[in-house]
Design an enzyme around this catalytic site. Structure first.
Site, PDB file in Angstrom:
ATOM      1  N   GLU A  44      -5.410  -3.399 -10.462  1.00  0.00           N
ATOM      2  CA  GLU A  44      -5.296  -1.972 -10.759  1.00  0.00           C
ATOM      3  C   GLU A  44      -5.822  -1.635 -12.169  1.00  0.00           C
ATOM      4  OE1 GLU A  44      -1.689   0.078  -8.923  1.00  0.00           O
ATOM      5  OE2 GLU A  44      -1.411   0.565 -11.018  1.00  0.00           O
ATOM      6  N   ARG A  55      -4.041   6.159  -6.155  1.00  0.00           N
ATOM      7  CA  ARG A  55      -4.309   5.530  -7.464  1.00  0.00           C
ATOM      8  C   ARG A  55      -5.791   5.621  -7.844  1.00  0.00           C
ATOM      9  NH1 ARG A  55       0.334   5.678  -6.685  1.00  0.00           N
ATOM     10  NH2 ARG A  55       1.870   4.006  -6.841  1.00  0.00           N
ATOM     11  N   SER A  80       2.193  -2.338 -12.560  1.00  0.00           N
ATOM     12  CA  SER A  80       1.702  -2.951 -11.318  1.00  0.00           C
ATOM     13  C   SER A  80       0.308  -3.500 -11.560  1.00  0.00           C
ATOM     14  CB  SER A  80       1.615  -1.915 -10.208  1.00  0.00           C
ATOM     15  OG  SER A  80       2.867  -1.360  -9.971  1.00  0.00           O
TER      16      SER A  80
HETATM   17  P1  NAP Z   1       9.235  -0.981  -4.134  1.00  0.00           P
HETATM   18  O1  NAP Z   1      10.235   0.132  -4.120  1.00  0.00           O
HETATM   19  O2  NAP Z   1       9.678  -2.386  -4.263  1.00  0.00           O
HETATM   20  O3  NAP Z   1       8.316  -0.846  -2.849  1.00  0.00           O
HETATM   21  C1  NAP Z   1       7.242  -1.754  -2.645  1.00  0.00           C
HETATM   22  C2  NAP Z   1       6.044  -0.959  -2.160  1.00  0.00           C
HETATM   23  O4  NAP Z   1       6.358  -0.384  -0.911  1.00  0.00           O
HETATM   24  C3  NAP Z   1       5.730   0.135  -3.140  1.00  0.00           C
HETATM   25  O5  NAP Z   1       4.569  -0.214  -3.787  1.00  0.00           O
HETATM   26  C4  NAP Z   1       5.641   1.395  -2.297  1.00  0.00           C
HETATM   27  O6  NAP Z   1       4.356   1.961  -2.266  1.00  0.00           O
HETATM   28  C5  NAP Z   1       5.992   0.984  -0.885  1.00  0.00           C
HETATM   29  N1  NAP Z   1       7.114   1.812  -0.410  1.00  0.00           N
HETATM   30  C6  NAP Z   1       8.432   1.608  -0.625  1.00  0.00           C
HETATM   31  N2  NAP Z   1       9.151   2.565  -0.002  1.00  0.00           N
HETATM   32  C7  NAP Z   1       8.280   3.391   0.603  1.00  0.00           C
HETATM   33  C8  NAP Z   1       8.419   4.561   1.377  1.00  0.00           C
HETATM   34  N3  NAP Z   1       9.622   5.087   1.661  1.00  0.00           N
HETATM   35  N4  NAP Z   1       7.279   5.162   1.825  1.00  0.00           N
HETATM   36  C9  NAP Z   1       6.075   4.653   1.549  1.00  0.00           C
HETATM   37  N5  NAP Z   1       5.878   3.556   0.797  1.00  0.00           N
HETATM   38  C10 NAP Z   1       6.964   2.917   0.330  1.00  0.00           C
HETATM   39  O7  NAP Z   1       8.166  -0.671  -5.289  1.00  0.00           O
HETATM   40  P2  NAP Z   1       8.244  -1.000  -6.848  1.00  0.00           P
HETATM   41  O8  NAP Z   1       7.194  -1.976  -7.151  1.00  0.00           O
HETATM   42  O9  NAP Z   1       9.646  -1.227  -7.298  1.00  0.00           O
HETATM   43  O10 NAP Z   1       7.747   0.370  -7.444  1.00  0.00           O
HETATM   44  C11 NAP Z   1       8.505   1.548  -7.263  1.00  0.00           C
HETATM   45  C12 NAP Z   1       7.559   2.716  -7.364  1.00  0.00           C
HETATM   46  O11 NAP Z   1       6.984   2.795  -8.667  1.00  0.00           O
HETATM   47  C13 NAP Z   1       6.406   2.636  -6.388  1.00  0.00           C
HETATM   48  O12 NAP Z   1       6.147   3.921  -5.892  1.00  0.00           O
HETATM   49  C14 NAP Z   1       5.286   2.109  -7.238  1.00  0.00           C
HETATM   50  O13 NAP Z   1       4.017   2.489  -6.751  1.00  0.00           O
HETATM   51  C15 NAP Z   1       5.595   2.782  -8.545  1.00  0.00           C
HETATM   52  N6  NAP Z   1       4.954   2.107  -9.656  1.00  0.00           N
HETATM   53  C16 NAP Z   1       3.730   2.581 -10.028  1.00  0.00           C
HETATM   54  C17 NAP Z   1       3.063   1.967 -11.041  1.00  0.00           C
HETATM   55  C18 NAP Z   1       1.708   2.457 -11.428  1.00  0.00           C
HETATM   56  O14 NAP Z   1       1.365   3.595 -11.218  1.00  0.00           O
HETATM   57  N7  NAP Z   1       0.884   1.628 -11.966  1.00  0.00           N
HETATM   58  C19 NAP Z   1       3.634   0.887 -11.709  1.00  0.00           C
HETATM   59  C20 NAP Z   1       4.889   0.430 -11.318  1.00  0.00           C
HETATM   60  C21 NAP Z   1       5.542   1.044 -10.263  1.00  0.00           C
HETATM   61  P3  NAP Z   1       3.762   2.970  -3.384  1.00  0.00           P
HETATM   62  O15 NAP Z   1       3.303   2.107  -4.482  1.00  0.00           O
HETATM   63  O16 NAP Z   1       2.637   3.634  -2.651  1.00  0.00           O
HETATM   64  O17 NAP Z   1       4.837   3.922  -3.750  1.00  0.00           O
END
Ligand code: NAP
Length: 337
Positions: free
Chosen positions: A333, A160, A237
């Site tokens: 963020e 990020r 996020s």
């Molecule tokens: P989630 O699936 O509830 O997972 C919680 C966190 O655990 C995530 O932030 C993710 O990290 C990490 N995670 C889950 N599974 C993983 C795996 N197999 N390997 C490594 N890390 C893992 O997350 P969520 O909040 O619903 O979001 C889903 C995805 O959308 C995430 O990748 C999140 O980063 C992304 N997202 C990004 C933004 C943004 O760019 N601002 C906003 C909303 C959601 P990571 O964040 O590193 O993936």
């Protein structure tokens, strides 16, 4: 070009926070950027406003990047090279690449914001970062009064993060990204390693997903878990996932056995900020008009009529609660203006 004065920005940020820009212009063609009045400082470059906390009036020049256009630049045996203007809506661009038969961005479906903003914070979701598909970008350098090309190797992409978030670059208004080129490899494999995506595809009975299937599954998951900014203003996020060393991760896991933790290449562990916030009691909780979303505790939401000061108050309360319970510091963020 038209330079407007005292422009209301409430509709220009997805948290719907109030504030005005002393000077404002919408840029639809890169050549506009050479105009003398745009040398004004301070200067802020705005994309979709989906990663922004507006803390009040901005006493400077705000340039809204609305440059359109998307095209196939070239292709070789290995990849398609696709260019888009900085003002293109990110999700629409992803959908368009898929419709053309050029997969590779599907895991980034439905991320709010613009193409020009995507490399700045190296947007990522479901196991893919935009850095992995980034080829180069074109930007206007206000100091040199010239366009420059920046290659992938010079972008200092990290989790990020990128060069453009650093002092003296895009975020300080020194340069404005005008177009981005993506390299989409012709060899494609679905990336469904995140549990939510695999489960969604399984629930639909899809064993061998196409790129469109992956995009649709991710869009369905996101629609279910994340609030629509048009209905519930938010900036996605709100906190970075914290990185801690092994000793800290092990100590926390001893106290909280269900703690999600993901090993990183550098030996540290990534924790899930949303989980920490939920455990600290903030899921669905409000302080004044600002709270943390009931279906995903990582998303800070404006319940109506909030100001930047209200956001800061809730942010500080959440940080304090997480620190008190886990001695882990959360950093926001979005960018504060
Ligand atoms: P989630 O699936 O509830 O997972 C919680 C966190 O655990 C995530 O932030 C993710 O990290 C990490 N995670 C889950 N599974 C993983 C795996 N197999 N390997 C490594 N890390 C893992 O997350 P969520 O909040 O619903 O979001 C889903 C995805 O959308 C995430 O990748 C999140 O980063 C992304 N997202 C990004 C933004 C943004 O760019 N601002 C906003 C909303 C959601 P990571 O964040 O590193 O993936």
């Amino acid at each position: 070009m038209i330079l407007q004065e005292r422009v209301d920005l409430t509709a220009s940020n997805t948290l719907a926070l109030p504030g005005r820009a002393a000077l404002y212009a919408s840029i639809v063609d890169p050549v506009q950027l050479a105009a003398a009045e745009f040398r004004h400082r301070p200067r802020f470059i705005l994309g979709g406003g989906s990663n922004l906390v507006l803390t009040g009036d901005f006493d400077g020049l705000l340039l809204h990047m609305a440059i359109p256009g998307k095209r196939l630049l070239r292709e070789d045996a290995e990849a398609w090279y696709v260019e888009a203007g900085a003002g293109e809506n990110w999700h629409d661009f992803v959908q368009w690449t898929l419709a053309q038969g050029w997969p590779g961005l599907e895991n980034l479906s439905l991320i709010p914001g613009t193409v020009g903003a995507a490399p700045i914070q190296n947007i990522g979701a479901y196991g893919l970062e935009v850095a992995e598909r980034f080829h180069s970008l074109r930007a206007w350098d206000f100091e040199k009064q010239a366009f420059l090309m920046v290659d992938r190797n010079d972008c200092r992409f990290a989790y990020r993060d990128s060069l453009f978030k650093q002092e003296g670059w895009h975020l300080s208004g020194r340069m404005a990204i005008t177009a981005v080129v993506f390299r989409l490899p012709k060899v494609w494999q679905p990336n469904t390693r995140y549990a939510d995506v695999a489960q969604e595809l399984a629930a639909q009975g899809i064993a061998a997903p196409t790129p469109q299937d992956v995009a649709a599954a991710i869009s369905a998951v996101r629609r279910r878990k994340l609030p629509d900014p048009a209905v519930t203003p938010n900036a996605g996020s709100f906190f970075h996932n914290p990185l801690v060393d092994r000793a800290k991760a092990e100590a926390l896991a001893a106290d909280y056995p269900t703690l999600p933790r993901y090993p990183q290449p550098d030996g540290r562990f990534k924790l899930a900020a949303g989980w920490l916030i939920e455990q600290a009691g903030w899921k669905g909780k409000n302080l004044g008009p600002v709270g943390m979303y009931e279906k995903q505790a990582l998303v800070l939401v404006n319940r109506g009529g909030a100001t930047g000061a209200d956001v800061r108050r809730t942010m500080a309360a959440v940080q304090a609660a997480v620190h008190e319970k886990f001695t882990v510091d959360l950093t926001p963020e979005p960018i504060f203006l």
